[in-house]
Design a protein around this motif. Structure first.
Motif, mmCIF file in Angstrom:
data_model
loop_
_atom_site.group_PDB
_atom_site.id
_atom_site.type_symbol
_atom_site.label_atom_id
_atom_site.label_comp_id
_atom_site.label_asym_id
_atom_site.label_seq_id
_atom_site.Cartn_x
_atom_site.Cartn_y
_atom_site.Cartn_z
ATOM 1 N N LEU A 149 0.827 -1.212 0.000
ATOM 2 C CA LEU A 149 0.000 0.000 0.000
ATOM 3 C C LEU A 149 0.860 1.261 0.000
ATOM 4 N N LEU A 150 1.872 1.283 0.888
ATOM 5 C CA LEU A 150 2.712 2.473 1.017
ATOM 6 C C LEU A 150 3.670 2.638 -0.160
ATOM 7 N N ASN A 151 3.775 1.627 -0.987
ATOM 8 C CA ASN A 151 4.618 1.737 -2.178
ATOM 9 C C ASN A 151 3.889 2.428 -3.332
ATOM 10 N N GLN A 152 2.577 2.595 -3.160
ATOM 11 C CA GLN A 152 1.785 3.270 -4.182
ATOM 12 C C GLN A 152 1.890 4.787 -4.006
ATOM 13 N N ALA A 153 1.659 5.501 -5.094
ATOM 14 C CA ALA A 153 1.716 6.969 -5.057
ATOM 15 C C ALA A 153 0.342 7.522 -4.697
ATOM 16 N N PHE A 154 0.233 8.176 -3.557
ATOM 17 C CA PHE A 154 -1.009 8.824 -3.147
ATOM 18 C C PHE A 154 -0.675 9.939 -2.161
ATOM 19 N N LYS A 155 -1.589 10.851 -1.996
ATOM 20 C CA LYS A 155 -1.378 11.982 -1.112
ATOM 21 C C LYS A 155 -1.346 11.540 0.344
ATOM 22 N N GLY A 156 -0.333 11.987 1.077
ATOM 23 C CA GLY A 156 -0.196 11.622 2.486
ATOM 24 C C GLY A 156 0.651 10.382 2.712
ATOM 25 N N ARG A 157 1.251 9.841 1.652
ATOM 26 C CA ARG A 157 2.053 8.634 1.792
ATOM 27 C C ARG A 157 3.251 8.838 2.715
ATOM 28 N N THR A 158 3.894 9.977 2.599
ATOM 29 C CA THR A 158 5.070 10.252 3.432
ATOM 30 C C THR A 158 4.703 10.290 4.907
ATOM 31 N N LEU A 159 3.561 10.885 5.232
ATOM 32 C CA LEU A 159 3.116 10.940 6.626
ATOM 33 C C LEU A 159 2.836 9.546 7.167
ATOM 34 N N LEU A 160 2.166 8.718 6.371
ATOM 35 C CA LEU A 160 1.866 7.362 6.808
ATOM 36 C C LEU A 160 3.131 6.539 7.004
ATOM 37 N N ARG A 161 4.118 6.748 6.155
ATOM 38 C CA ARG A 161 5.387 6.048 6.324
ATOM 39 C C ARG A 161 6.061 6.446 7.634
#
Length: 295
Positions: A94-106
């Motif tokens: 999931l976190l390997n996909q490009a979406f808004k807020g990905r950096t925060l979730l990581r």
């Protein structure tokens, strides 16, 4: 000026570290092996020299409570580690996909892993509280429970509840290792598979899975070794209860050696655990070697 050979220089540089290792690890290990062949008891110092041979080991292998603790540990490891692997891989995908807020979730993914185990155990013990716990409050408010449940007081549920707390804390490790492996996959391979008509499931098995299997295997063995030695979360949440349903081998060793003060038999239990852990470590080294041979 005195000149030393490369071998002598290497040994001189290693001497301080070797001295510390021998003092911190070697000496206690030798004493533990010695105690395992005696009837040593903390309340009776004279029993330290009372030699009993392999009696402690035979007693351990015939002790139903110790064998039950091994069974509990194996059950805990199988449930906890398998769930961590599955959830970790899915979260990484999931976190390997490009979406808004990905950096925060990581960034948030690291928080459970950074939390001290004792703090994590206390937090989940409060969540599971039979009188004011957040889990009971949530489930009763949405209608899934008619009355509050004693999650850690039920022998059939307690080990599962502890496993959930352990899964929540440690699945980020698997996710981070998997995510790092996913970052190494060339986008050209994914695009080529897509152009060849492969759907998402086919791209996963033909491109993604071969790239992550080795890192995930290492994570699997590392988590298995750590889960097998579980103690602190058991001590804080259940103390091995109820009815010994959550007593693991490490907790059994603690009780035998320090609660009951039977150092001799406790040492034999500990060395049996060490031997089992050594087998797991040997498996880990074999996987690392295999990964290096196939690289």
């Amino acid at each position: 000026m005195v000149r030393f050979s490369k071998a002598t220089t290497a040994w001189l540089l290693l001497t301080p570290m070797m001295t510390i290792i021998i003092g911190v690890v070697g000496y206690p290990l030798i004493k533990t092996v010695y105690y395992s062949f005696t009837a040593a008891h903390l309340a009776s110092p004279a029993t330290t020299d009372c030699w009993v041979g392999f009696k402690n080991y035979l007693k351990a292998l015939g002790n139903s409570k110790f064998l039950d603790s091994i069974e509990n540990t194996a059950y805990f490891v199988s449930v906890s580690v398998s769930a961590e692997i599955i959830i970790g891989v899915l979260v990484a995908l999931l976190l390997n996909q490009a979406f808004k807020g990905r950096t925060l979730l990581r960034a948030l993914l690291i928080l459970p892993l950074a939390l001290p185990t004792v703090v994590n155990a206390m937090m989940w013990r409060l969540i599971y509280g039979p009188d004011f716990g957040a889990l009971n409050a949530l489930l009763t408010q949405i209608g899934l429970l008619a009355e509050y449940q004693s999650w850690l007081g039920d022998p059939d549920l307690a080990l599962w509840m502890v496993a959930i707390a352990d899964i929540w804390k440690n699945f980020p490790l698997v996710a981070l290792i998997t995510l790092a492996a996913l970052q190494t996959i060339s986008k050209d391979l994914i695009e080529a598979a897509t152009l060849d008509g492969a759907n998402a499931w086919q791209r996963f098995w033909t491109v993604v899975f071969p790239a992550i299997i080795a890192p995930v295997s290492v994570a699997l063995v590392l988590r298995t070794i750590e889960a097998f030695k579980v103690f602190d979360i058991i001590y804080v949440m259940t103390r091995g209860g109820p009815a010994n349903s959550t007593k693991t081998v490490s907790f059994h060793v603690y009780q035998e050696a320090f609660a009951y003060m039977r150092i001799g038999s406790g040492a034999s239990y500990a060395l049996i655990v060490v031997l089992i852990s050594a087998l797991l470590i040997a498996t880990y080294l074999w996987l690392i070697k295999k990964q290096g041979d196939t690289a």
